[in-house]
Write an enzyme that holds these catalytic residues in place. Structure first.
Site, PDB file in Angstrom:
ATOM      1  N   LYS A   1      16.307  20.929   7.206  1.00 60.52           N
ATOM      2  CA  LYS A   1      15.325  19.856   7.024  1.00 60.52           C
ATOM      3  C   LYS A   1      14.573  19.500   8.306  1.00 60.52           C
ATOM      4  O   LYS A   1      13.449  18.981   8.239  1.00 60.52           O
ATOM      5  CB  LYS A   1      16.015  18.605   6.476  1.00 60.52           C
ATOM      6  CG  LYS A   1      16.456  18.704   5.018  1.00 60.52           C
ATOM      7  CD  LYS A   1      15.283  18.561   4.078  1.00 60.52           C
ATOM      8  CE  LYS A   1      15.740  18.434   2.635  1.00 60.52           C
ATOM      9  NZ  LYS A   1      14.612  18.230   1.710  1.00 60.52           N
TER      10      LYS A   1
ATOM     11  N   SER B   1      21.717  26.436   3.553  1.00 55.69           N
ATOM     12  CA  SER B   1      20.760  25.434   4.016  1.00 55.69           C
ATOM     13  C   SER B   1      21.319  24.362   4.936  1.00 55.69           C
ATOM     14  O   SER B   1      20.554  23.716   5.655  1.00 55.69           O
ATOM     15  CB  SER B   1      20.089  24.766   2.812  1.00 55.69           C
ATOM     16  OG  SER B   1      21.059  24.158   1.971  1.00 55.69           O
TER      17      SER B   1
END
Length: 322
Positions: free
Chosen positions: A56, A307
């Site tokens: 992110k 991720s």
């Protein structure tokens, strides 16, 4: 007349230049044991080693870095269950501004503490009864802040795509790319980069069972909403795909695989024991899909984006050691 895509490969390349020296170029891991189990050569982009522990940061910084001096002087806002919250808080600190973050009351404690540790102010809400998008826009407007959403923003999507760009620069051509899907920003950016570099690549998204809003939306040909899901993969517990991300994924994503919470835990344990890395549940879903045979017929060379790894020791132990 067809509309231009919201994010282009040029946008991803420009984001990569903007992030150079700011974001980590995370490692690509391989495992002979994993290859043997799934019957393919697998390359794992380990975004758990990214700043704030997840991909992110790429999108948050890419978006924040393009704000005007006037916008930066006033500050930025975001809404997030954790990783985008931390990413925006760190991006704000790097750029010398302040961040106000809207987080669900039940967000993992480690993510709340990390977000506050980067200097952000935290405002909480009930994710099961309140609309975080409406609350986030209202918060930004009331305080004169610029809102950076977690996925539905072209600069955020382009930043997330740099993970796949780096992966493919290191591995060369891949036959398939397997990516977790929440709001759709990571897979939209990744698919934009991957299909531009290798038009024949197969892009597969992975969602938790019960949080299959993207799968249902792709089947319906339009965005659909599911009840707010309850899954250990809190980063993917979203009811509907993004307004900007969905058209990109509709055009570029080939299929969506679903995994159970049990399969996610199995993948987390495998990553810890065999790869020697810690993955949070959302970060482990692509690996879970491969290990559980959810992806379908596998080609020879597969890329996986793991991720993130933001999970505290107590929760990791409770899930993996149970």
């Amino acid at each position: 007349m067809p509309t231009a895509p919201s994010v282009t490969f040029t946008d991803v390349r420009e984001a990569a230049a903007r992030l150079r020296g700011i974001a980590h170029r995370t490692p690509v891991l391989t495992s002979r044991t994993l290859n043997s189990l799934v019957g393919a050569e697998v390359f794992i982009k380990a975004e758990n080693f990214q700043r704030i522990g997840a991909f992110k940061f790429r999108g948050a910084y890419n978006a924040a870095a393009q704000l005007s001096p006037e916008q930066l002087a006033k500050g930025i806002a975001a809404y997030s269950s954790g990783n985008h919250a931390q990413a925006t808080a760190l991006a704000a600190r790097e750029l010398g501004t302040r961040a106000v973050i809207l987080m669900p009351e039940d967000a993992p404690r480690s993510k709340r503490e990390a977000t506050a540790g980067y200097g952000a102010e935290i405002v909480t809400y009930d994710r099961y009864t309140e609309d975080r998008v409406a609350l986030g826009h209202a918060l930004a407007e009331d305080r004169g802040l610029t809102l950076i959403p977690p996925y539905d923003h072209p600069h955020v999507i382009a930043g997330q795509g740099t993970a796949a760009l780096e992966l493919l620069e290191e591995t060369g051509p891949l036959d398939a790319l397997v990516v977790p899907v929440g709001g759709g920003g990571l897979i939209a950016g990744s698919a934009t980069a991957a299909t531009a570099l290798h038009p024949g690549i197969r892009v597969v998204g992975v969602e938790p069972e019960g949080s299959d809003d993207t799968r249902r939306s792709l089947e319906a040909g339009a965005r659909v909403t599911v009840p707010v899901p309850r899954t250990i993969a809190d980063g993917q517990a979203l009811p509907t795909p993004g307004e900007l991300t969905f058209p990109v994924n509709q055009r570029l994503v080939d299929s969506i695989a679903l995994v159970s919470d049990t399969e996610i835990v199995t993948a987390m344990r495998f990553a810890f024991e065999r790869l020697k890395i810690v993955l949070e549940p959302s970060g482990a879903t692509p690996l879970a899909a491969l290990l559980a045979g959810r992806v379908g017929a596998l080609p020879r060379r597969i890329g996986v984006i793991a991720s993130g790894g933001n999970i505290d020791a107590d929760r990791f132990t409770a899930l993996v050691g149970g």
